[in-house]
Design a protein around this motif. Structure first.
Motif, PDB file in Angstrom:
ATOM      1  N   VAL A   8      23.450 -53.762 -31.832  1.00 14.92           N
ATOM      2  CA  VAL A   8      22.965 -52.404 -32.091  1.00 14.92           C
ATOM      3  C   VAL A   8      21.961 -52.407 -33.246  1.00 14.92           C
ATOM      4  CG1 VAL A   8      23.615 -50.055 -32.764  1.00 14.92           C
ATOM      5  CG2 VAL A   8      25.000 -51.311 -31.102  1.00 14.92           C
ATOM      6  N   ALA A   9      22.256 -53.132 -34.317  1.00 17.55           N
ATOM      7  CA  ALA A   9      21.319 -53.211 -35.445  1.00 17.55           C
ATOM      8  C   ALA A   9      19.984 -53.810 -34.988  1.00 17.55           C
ATOM      9  CB  ALA A   9      21.924 -54.038 -36.584  1.00 17.55           C
ATOM     10  N   ASP A  10      20.038 -54.859 -34.187  1.00 23.35           N
ATOM     11  CA  ASP A  10      18.811 -55.468 -33.672  1.00 23.35           C
ATOM     12  C   ASP A  10      18.053 -54.503 -32.762  1.00 23.35           C
ATOM     13  OD1 ASP A  10      19.392 -57.776 -35.073  1.00 23.35           O
ATOM     14  OD2 ASP A  10      20.065 -58.913 -33.312  1.00 23.35           O
ATOM     15  N   THR A  11      18.789 -53.721 -31.976  1.00 16.22           N
ATOM     16  CA  THR A  11      18.160 -52.725 -31.105  1.00 16.22           C
ATOM     17  C   THR A  11      17.490 -51.647 -31.941  1.00 16.22           C
ATOM     18  OG1 THR A  11      19.760 -53.159 -29.338  1.00 16.22           O
ATOM     19  CG2 THR A  11      18.564 -51.067 -29.232  1.00 16.22           C
ATOM     20  N   GLU A  12      18.161 -51.186 -32.990  1.00 19.57           N
ATOM     21  CA  GLU A  12      17.574 -50.173 -33.882  1.00 19.57           C
ATOM     22  C   GLU A  12      16.310 -50.721 -34.548  1.00 19.57           C
ATOM     23  OE1 GLU A  12      16.882 -46.730 -35.091  1.00 19.57           O
ATOM     24  OE2 GLU A  12      19.059 -46.729 -34.838  1.00 19.57           O
ATOM     25  N   ARG A  13      16.343 -51.970 -34.982  1.00 20.71           N
ATOM     26  CA  ARG A  13      15.151 -52.572 -35.595  1.00 20.71           C
ATOM     27  C   ARG A  13      14.002 -52.658 -34.592  1.00 20.71           C
ATOM     28  NH1 ARG A  13      19.053 -56.000 -37.401  1.00 20.71           N
ATOM     29  NH2 ARG A  13      19.704 -55.604 -39.527  1.00 20.71           N
ATOM     30  N   ALA A  14      14.309 -53.029 -33.364  1.00 23.95           N
ATOM     31  CA  ALA A  14      13.275 -53.099 -32.317  1.00 23.95           C
ATOM     32  C   ALA A  14      12.718 -51.707 -32.027  1.00 23.95           C
ATOM     33  CB  ALA A  14      13.845 -53.739 -31.054  1.00 23.95           C
ATOM     34  N   PHE A  15      13.591 -50.709 -32.030  1.00 23.36           N
ATOM     35  CA  PHE A  15      13.186 -49.317 -31.835  1.00 23.36           C
ATOM     36  C   PHE A  15      12.230 -48.905 -32.959  1.00 23.36           C
ATOM     37  CE2 PHE A  15      14.695 -44.677 -32.010  1.00 23.36           C
ATOM     38  CZ  PHE A  15      13.925 -44.273 -30.933  1.00 23.36           C
ATOM     39  N   ARG A  22       2.803 -49.177 -33.259  1.00 21.26           N
ATOM     40  CA  ARG A  22       2.113 -48.057 -32.621  1.00 21.26           C
ATOM     41  C   ARG A  22       2.266 -48.101 -31.101  1.00 21.26           C
ATOM     42  NH1 ARG A  22       2.820 -45.292 -35.507  1.00 21.26           N
ATOM     43  NH2 ARG A  22       1.109 -43.874 -35.376  1.00 21.26           N
ATOM     44  N   ASP A  23       3.448 -48.444 -30.622  1.00 25.71           N
ATOM     45  CA  ASP A  23       3.704 -48.633 -29.192  1.00 25.71           C
ATOM     46  C   ASP A  23       4.617 -47.529 -28.652  1.00 25.71           C
ATOM     47  OD1 ASP A  23       4.217 -49.550 -26.623  1.00 25.71           O
ATOM     48  OD2 ASP A  23       4.571 -51.624 -27.260  1.00 25.71           O
ATOM     49  N   HIS A  24       4.018 -46.402 -28.300  1.00 24.05           N
ATOM     50  CA  HIS A  24       4.779 -45.262 -27.806  1.00 24.05           C
ATOM     51  C   HIS A  24       5.515 -45.580 -26.504  1.00 24.05           C
ATOM     52  CE1 HIS A  24       5.293 -41.273 -25.800  1.00 24.05           C
ATOM     53  NE2 HIS A  24       5.791 -41.003 -27.002  1.00 24.05           N
ATOM     54  N   ALA A  25       4.902 -46.357 -25.624  1.00 22.46           N
ATOM     55  CA  ALA A  25       5.564 -46.729 -24.361  1.00 22.46           C
ATOM     56  C   ALA A  25       6.853 -47.492 -24.642  1.00 22.46           C
ATOM     57  CB  ALA A  25       4.627 -47.550 -23.487  1.00 22.46           C
ATOM     58  N   ALA A  26       6.827 -48.394 -25.619  1.00 25.81           N
ATOM     59  CA  ALA A  26       8.040 -49.137 -25.985  1.00 25.81           C
ATOM     60  C   ALA A  26       9.085 -48.199 -26.588  1.00 25.81           C
ATOM     61  CB  ALA A  26       7.701 -50.260 -26.953  1.00 25.81           C
ATOM     62  N   ARG A  29      11.101 -46.542 -23.914  1.00 25.99           N
ATOM     63  CA  ARG A  29      12.065 -47.388 -23.199  1.00 25.99           C
ATOM     64  C   ARG A  29      13.431 -47.431 -23.879  1.00 25.99           C
ATOM     65  NH1 ARG A  29       7.242 -50.303 -22.124  1.00 25.99           N
ATOM     66  NH2 ARG A  29       7.556 -51.743 -23.868  1.00 25.99           N
ATOM     67  N   PHE A  30      13.506 -47.069 -25.143  1.00 25.50           N
ATOM     68  CA  PHE A  30      14.790 -47.051 -25.848  1.00 25.50           C
ATOM     69  C   PHE A  30      15.563 -45.749 -25.628  1.00 25.50           C
ATOM     70  CE2 PHE A  30      12.556 -50.357 -28.119  1.00 25.50           C
ATOM     71  CZ  PHE A  30      13.554 -51.284 -28.367  1.00 25.50           C
ATOM     72  N   LEU A  31      14.943 -44.761 -25.010  1.00 32.21           N
ATOM     73  CA  LEU A  31      15.558 -43.448 -24.821  1.00 32.21           C
ATOM     74  C   LEU A  31      16.392 -43.404 -23.548  1.00 32.21           C
ATOM     75  CD1 LEU A  31      12.415 -41.244 -25.580  1.00 32.21           C
ATOM     76  CD2 LEU A  31      14.210 -41.956 -27.194  1.00 32.21           C
ATOM     77  N   SER A  32      17.589 -42.866 -23.656  1.00 32.56           N
ATOM     78  CA  SER A  32      18.398 -42.588 -22.475  1.00 32.56           C
ATOM     79  C   SER A  32      17.774 -41.401 -21.736  1.00 32.56           C
ATOM     80  CB  SER A  32      19.823 -42.227 -22.898  1.00 32.56           C
ATOM     81  OG  SER A  32      20.589 -41.802 -21.797  1.00 32.56           O
ATOM     82  N   GLU A  33      17.979 -41.322 -20.453  1.00 28.24           N
ATOM     83  CA  GLU A  33      17.459 -40.185 -19.682  1.00 28.24           C
ATOM     84  C   GLU A  33      17.992 -38.858 -20.219  1.00 28.24           C
ATOM     85  OE1 GLU A  33      15.106 -39.946 -17.394  1.00 28.24           O
ATOM     86  OE2 GLU A  33      14.765 -42.114 -17.403  1.00 28.24           O
ATOM     87  N   GLU A  34      19.213 -38.848 -20.742  1.00 32.54           N
ATOM     88  CA  GLU A  34      19.821 -37.604 -21.222  1.00 32.54           C
ATOM     89  C   GLU A  34      19.866 -37.511 -22.746  1.00 32.54           C
ATOM     90  OE1 GLU A  34      23.758 -37.261 -19.606  1.00 32.54           O
ATOM     91  OE2 GLU A  34      24.277 -39.303 -20.145  1.00 32.54           O
ATOM     92  N   GLN A  48      11.856 -37.380 -21.320  1.00 28.63           N
ATOM     93  CA  GLN A  48      10.461 -36.942 -21.255  1.00 28.63           C
ATOM     94  C   GLN A  48      10.116 -35.974 -22.377  1.00 28.63           C
ATOM     95  OE1 GLN A  48       8.208 -38.352 -18.944  1.00 28.63           O
ATOM     96  NE2 GLN A  48       6.912 -37.555 -20.578  1.00 28.63           N
ATOM     97  N   GLN A  49      10.999 -35.024 -22.645  1.00 26.05           N
ATOM     98  CA  GLN A  49      10.725 -34.052 -23.711  1.00 26.05           C
ATOM     99  C   GLN A  49      10.653 -34.744 -25.071  1.00 26.05           C
ATOM    100  OE1 GLN A  49      13.658 -30.888 -24.562  1.00 26.05           O
ATOM    101  NE2 GLN A  49      11.936 -29.439 -24.452  1.00 26.05           N
ATOM    102  N   VAL A  50      11.551 -35.682 -25.328  1.00 29.03           N
ATOM    103  CA  VAL A  50      11.526 -36.419 -26.599  1.00 29.03           C
ATOM    104  C   VAL A  50      10.254 -37.257 -26.687  1.00 29.03           C
ATOM    105  CG1 VAL A  50      12.649 -38.251 -27.932  1.00 29.03           C
ATOM    106  CG2 VAL A  50      14.035 -36.436 -26.887  1.00 29.03           C
ATOM    107  N   ALA A  51       9.937 -37.980 -25.619  1.00 31.55           N
ATOM    108  CA  ALA A  51       8.734 -38.827 -25.612  1.00 31.55           C
ATOM    109  C   ALA A  51       7.479 -37.998 -25.853  1.00 31.55           C
ATOM    110  CB  ALA A  51       8.639 -39.589 -24.298  1.00 31.55           C
ATOM    111  N   ASP A  52       7.387 -36.857 -25.190  1.00 30.56           N
ATOM    112  CA  ASP A  52       6.214 -35.994 -25.353  1.00 30.56           C
ATOM    113  C   ASP A  52       6.085 -35.494 -26.790  1.00 30.56           C
ATOM    114  OD1 ASP A  52       5.692 -36.356 -22.651  1.00 30.56           O
ATOM    115  OD2 ASP A  52       6.353 -34.336 -22.069  1.00 30.56           O
ATOM    116  N   TRP A  53       7.183 -35.044 -27.389  1.00 33.71           N
ATOM    117  CA  TRP A  53       7.153 -34.484 -28.738  1.00 33.71           C
ATOM    118  C   TRP A  53       6.832 -35.561 -29.764  1.00 33.71           C
ATOM    119  CZ3 TRP A  53       9.187 -34.276 -33.664  1.00 33.71           C
ATOM    120  CH2 TRP A  53       9.007 -33.081 -34.363  1.00 33.71           C
ATOM    121  N   TRP A  54       7.363 -36.768 -29.587  1.00 35.42           N
ATOM    122  CA  TRP A  54       7.164 -37.860 -30.548  1.00 35.42           C
ATOM    123  C   TRP A  54       5.810 -38.542 -30.406  1.00 35.42           C
ATOM    124  CZ3 TRP A  54      10.106 -40.650 -34.334  1.00 35.42           C
ATOM    125  CH2 TRP A  54      11.208 -39.923 -34.797  1.00 35.42           C
ATOM    126  N   LYS A  55       5.101 -38.312 -29.341  1.00 29.91           N
ATOM    127  CA  LYS A  55       3.814 -38.976 -29.110  1.00 29.91           C
ATOM    128  C   LYS A  55       2.862 -38.772 -30.285  1.00 29.91           C
ATOM    129  CE  LYS A  55       0.364 -39.926 -25.610  1.00 29.91           C
ATOM    130  NZ  LYS A  55       0.366 -41.332 -25.944  1.00 29.91           N
TER     131      LYS A  55
END
Length: 126
Positions: A8-15, A22-26, A29-34, A48-55
């Motif tokens: 989990v720590a490694d996943t958070e660091r990768a996130f 500056r890799d919004h697409a990446a 990929r860490f976001l759950s659908e819900e 999608q809503q989170v990705a759009d807002w964080w872009k």
């Protein structure tokens, strides 16, 4: 740190690295659908809503902030985890803390289901 905490720590660091690189697409990929993020004036629901807002945080050449996990705990079932730590501005000043809830959605695939940041207050002491 247990193996699951390390995952989990490694996943958070990768996130977090998605912001630095500056890799919004990446990031997406860490976001759950819900996923639910407590960003902005009201909670954001769904990938999608989170990705759009964080872009907007990914549009400029320099990252507006960074974060890293300080604490990670995983349920004994190994299916849910929480990570938390500091959020820093580009100069390294502590500006907030974050808390993220991660769910194991496939073997070795943790995705974020809840995220909330809390601004650090430089309020005068009473």
């Amino acid at each position: 740190m247990t193996e699951l905490q390390k995952q989990v720590a490694d996943t958070e660091r990768a996130f977090a690295k998605t912001m630095a690189t500056r890799d919004h697409a990446a990031f997406t990929r860490f976001l759950s659908e819900e996923t639910v993020f407590f960003s902005g004036p009201s909670p954001l629901h769904g990938k999608q809503q989170v990705a759009d807002w964080w872009k907007k945080f990914y549009e400029k050449p320099d990252a507006p902030f960074s974060w890293e996990p300080e604490q990670v705990e995983v349920l004994d079932s190994g299916t849910l985890a929480i990570s938390s730590g500091p959020v820093r501005d580009p100069q390294g000043k502590l500006i907030a803390t974050f808390t993220s809830i991660w769910r194991l959605e496939a073997p070795n695939t943790w995705r974020i289901i809840f995220d909330k940041g809390n601004e650090v207050c430089d309020c005068p002491k009473k």
